[in-house]
Design a protein around this motif. Sequence first.
Motif, mmCIF file in Angstrom:
data_model
loop_
_atom_site.group_PDB
_atom_site.id
_atom_site.type_symbol
_atom_site.label_atom_id
_atom_site.label_comp_id
_atom_site.label_asym_id
_atom_site.label_seq_id
_atom_site.Cartn_x
_atom_site.Cartn_y
_atom_site.Cartn_z
ATOM 1 N N LEU A 15 0.832 -1.213 0.000
ATOM 2 C CA LEU A 15 0.000 0.000 0.000
ATOM 3 C C LEU A 15 0.867 1.264 0.000
ATOM 4 C CD1 LEU A 15 -2.917 -0.932 2.414
ATOM 5 C CD2 LEU A 15 -3.044 -0.531 -0.040
ATOM 6 N N VAL A 16 1.888 1.274 0.830
ATOM 7 C CA VAL A 16 2.772 2.439 0.890
ATOM 8 C C VAL A 16 3.477 2.624 -0.448
ATOM 9 C CG1 VAL A 16 4.884 3.337 1.962
ATOM 10 C CG2 VAL A 16 3.075 2.361 3.393
ATOM 11 N N THR A 17 3.931 1.540 -1.044
ATOM 12 C CA THR A 17 4.589 1.619 -2.345
ATOM 13 C C THR A 17 3.645 2.178 -3.409
ATOM 14 O OG1 THR A 17 5.946 -0.288 -1.752
ATOM 15 C CG2 THR A 17 5.838 0.291 -4.086
ATOM 16 N N GLU A 18 2.414 1.714 -3.414
ATOM 17 C CA GLU A 18 1.432 2.209 -4.395
ATOM 18 C C GLU A 18 1.127 3.686 -4.192
ATOM 19 O OE1 GLU A 18 0.181 0.725 -7.086
ATOM 20 O OE2 GLU A 18 1.488 -0.974 -6.624
ATOM 21 N N VAL A 19 1.005 4.124 -2.951
ATOM 22 C CA VAL A 19 0.744 5.541 -2.672
ATOM 23 C C VAL A 19 1.913 6.389 -3.167
ATOM 24 C CG1 VAL A 19 0.517 7.242 -0.819
ATOM 25 C CG2 VAL A 19 -0.853 5.162 -0.764
ATOM 26 N N ILE A 20 3.127 5.956 -2.914
ATOM 27 C CA ILE A 20 4.307 6.699 -3.369
ATOM 28 C C ILE A 20 4.332 6.772 -4.893
ATOM 29 C CG2 ILE A 20 6.830 6.625 -3.512
ATOM 30 C CD1 ILE A 20 6.799 5.529 -0.620
ATOM 31 N N VAL A 21 4.032 5.666 -5.564
ATOM 32 C CA VAL A 21 4.018 5.648 -7.027
ATOM 33 C C VAL A 21 2.971 6.619 -7.573
ATOM 34 C CG1 VAL A 21 3.444 4.223 -9.026
ATOM 35 C CG2 VAL A 21 4.996 3.344 -7.287
ATOM 36 N N VAL A 22 1.793 6.639 -6.964
ATOM 37 C CA VAL A 22 0.730 7.544 -7.421
ATOM 38 C C VAL A 22 1.115 8.998 -7.201
ATOM 39 C CG1 VAL A 22 -1.630 8.300 -6.938
ATOM 40 C CG2 VAL A 22 -1.139 5.869 -7.204
ATOM 41 N N VAL A 23 1.656 9.325 -6.040
ATOM 42 C CA VAL A 23 2.052 10.714 -5.740
ATOM 43 C C VAL A 23 3.143 11.170 -6.706
ATOM 44 C CG1 VAL A 23 3.172 12.173 -4.008
ATOM 45 C CG2 VAL A 23 1.314 10.658 -3.337
ATOM 46 N N VAL A 24 4.151 10.348 -6.913
ATOM 47 C CA VAL A 24 5.224 10.702 -7.842
ATOM 48 C C VAL A 24 4.665 10.851 -9.264
ATOM 49 C CG1 VAL A 24 7.345 9.847 -8.929
ATOM 50 C CG2 VAL A 24 7.074 9.717 -6.453
#
Length: 131
Positions: A15-24
Motif C-alpha cells: 500500500l505504501v509503495t502504491e501511494v508513493i508511485v501515485v504521488v510521484v
Amino acid sequence: MPAWPELTSGVIINLVTEVIVVVVGVFIAQSLRRVWDEWRYGRWCATVRRNGEDVVQRAVSAGKAKEVLAEAAELSVFLKGLVSPYDTLHCDIIEVAKQPGLLLIDRKERRFVIDLDKNPPKSKVGVPATL
C-alpha cells in the motif's frame, strides 16, 4: 501458510509503495503539463496603440493566454480591462468584422494588439449603439 504479522506487513508495504508511485506520478504529470502549457501558450503579449504608438505593452501569462484563447467572452473581458485606463471601447471588441482593425490577434507572433485609433466614436445619448 504465512503468519499474520508477515501478511499484514506485506500488505502495508504494498500500500505504501502504491501511494508513493501515485504521488510521484501526479507530480510528474503536473510538471509535464506545466511545461506543455508554457510551450504552447507562453510568450503572449498584449499591446494597446494610440496614434501609431504603443501606449502599453504587457506580457500575458501562459495560464491567462490559455484561458482567453479558449473562450471569446474571457478574451473580451481581459482586453477591456487592459484598455480601460486609456479609453472606453464603444463596440464589442470581439466582433472584428464590424470594426476592422480594432483588434488584431497574431497567433504567429503571439500578440493581441488593440488599436484605439479604430475605436468607433461614442454613440449619442438615448440612441442605441450599433453593434
